[in-house]
Design a protein around this motif. Structure first.
Motif, mmCIF file in Angstrom:
data_model
loop_
_atom_site.group_PDB
_atom_site.id
_atom_site.type_symbol
_atom_site.label_atom_id
_atom_site.label_comp_id
_atom_site.label_asym_id
_atom_site.label_seq_id
_atom_site.Cartn_x
_atom_site.Cartn_y
_atom_site.Cartn_z
ATOM 1 N N PHE A 216 -3.500 -2.415 3.644
ATOM 2 C CA PHE A 216 -2.725 -2.880 2.763
ATOM 3 C C PHE A 216 -2.517 -1.320 1.623
ATOM 4 C CE2 PHE A 216 -2.589 -3.300 -2.268
ATOM 5 C CZ PHE A 216 -1.380 -3.734 -1.997
ATOM 6 N N CYS A 217 -3.261 -0.455 1.549
ATOM 7 C CA CYS A 217 -2.979 0.385 0.511
ATOM 8 C C CYS A 217 -2.163 1.686 1.799
ATOM 9 C CB CYS A 217 -4.305 1.308 0.385
ATOM 10 S SG CYS A 217 -5.289 0.439 -0.625
ATOM 11 N N GLU B 25 -18.163 -10.058 6.775
ATOM 12 C CA GLU B 25 -17.633 -9.614 5.641
ATOM 13 C C GLU B 25 -16.591 -8.708 4.877
ATOM 14 O OE1 GLU B 25 -16.730 -13.019 2.271
ATOM 15 O OE2 GLU B 25 -17.816 -13.806 4.137
ATOM 16 N N GLU B 26 -18.093 -7.424 4.344
ATOM 17 C CA GLU B 26 -17.491 -6.351 3.933
ATOM 18 C C GLU B 26 -16.686 -5.627 4.237
ATOM 19 O OE1 GLU B 26 -20.285 -3.094 2.915
ATOM 20 O OE2 GLU B 26 -21.023 -4.454 2.407
ATOM 21 N N GLU B 27 -17.339 -5.460 5.753
ATOM 22 C CA GLU B 27 -15.688 -4.342 6.778
ATOM 23 C C GLU B 27 -14.775 -4.970 7.197
ATOM 24 O OE1 GLU B 27 -19.063 -1.875 10.243
ATOM 25 O OE2 GLU B 27 -18.823 -4.781 10.181
ATOM 26 N N GLN B 28 -14.430 -6.734 7.235
ATOM 27 C CA GLN B 28 -13.295 -7.113 7.071
ATOM 28 C C GLN B 28 -12.283 -7.161 5.536
ATOM 29 O OE1 GLN B 28 -13.672 -11.055 7.560
ATOM 30 N NE2 GLN B 28 -14.046 -10.310 9.938
ATOM 31 N N TRP B 29 -13.144 -7.391 4.708
ATOM 32 C CA TRP B 29 -12.710 -6.632 3.655
ATOM 33 C C TRP B 29 -12.000 -5.316 3.115
ATOM 34 C CZ3 TRP B 29 -10.063 -8.697 -0.131
ATOM 35 C CH2 TRP B 29 -10.152 -7.593 -2.023
ATOM 36 N N ARG B 30 -13.278 -4.145 3.712
ATOM 37 C CA ARG B 30 -12.561 -2.948 3.663
ATOM 38 C C ARG B 30 -11.278 -2.612 4.911
ATOM 39 N NH1 ARG B 30 -17.109 0.037 5.461
ATOM 40 N NH2 ARG B 30 -18.728 -1.552 4.175
#
Length: 162
Positions: free
Chosen positions: A21-22, A10-15
């Motif tokens: 997005f950026c 989940e952390e890698e997906q968020w990153r």
């Protein structure tokens, strides 16, 4: 036949989401800046196809996109997110406002030739954007941030005298 799937945490997906997005925001800001370099000196070009003035939308996207571009710089990762955002907003406002002053100045010295004025506005915008990117590159490559390696770019490296 065996397929291997990579399962992201989940952390890698968020990153990945934040990184994508950026990237989208940065390109949105650059595109808006490009369009504004034409619209600011010759608004009749875009108003010919549209029934409304694009200025407020282009301005907001320019500020937003360049804020994200400055916020995500490797050299700013060592400071708090709040201060990074403040620096990004202030840097973006200063850059965009000075660009608009330059476009206004161009409009006063080249009042009668709309084609040449449009070309000069576009050229001035490109020159200012390249120099902003060169400045940010210089800061990123000369700042020692633990765990961050900025790849050298031969185009920007050529600005240093040897």
């Amino acid at each position: 036949m065996m397929t291997t799937e990579t399962v992201l945490t989940e952390e890698e997906q968020w990153r990945n989401l934040v990184q994508n997005f950026c990237l989208a925001a940065i390109f949105q800001g650059r595109l808006s800046y490009c369009l504004m370099s034409i619209h600011a000196v010759n608004p009749h070009i875009l108003n010919y196809w549209l029934s409304f003035d694009l200025y407020p939308y282009l301005w907001a996207n320019m500020v937003y996109g360049i804020t994200i571009m400055i916020y995500t710089r490797p050299s700013l990762r060592v400071i708090s997110p709040f201060n990074r955002m403040v620096f990004g907003i202030l840097g973006s406002l200063m850059f965009n406002h000075s660009s608009m002053i330059c476009y206004n100045w161009l409009s006063t010295i080249i009042p009668d030739n709309s084609y040449f004025l449009t070309f000069m506005g576009f050229l001035a915008g490109r020159i200012m954007m390249v120099h902003l990117l060169a400045f940010l590159y210089h800061i990123d490559t000369r700042t020692n941030v633990p765990g961050v390696i900025v790849l050298r770019n031969s185009t920007f490296e050529s600005m240093y005298s040897r």
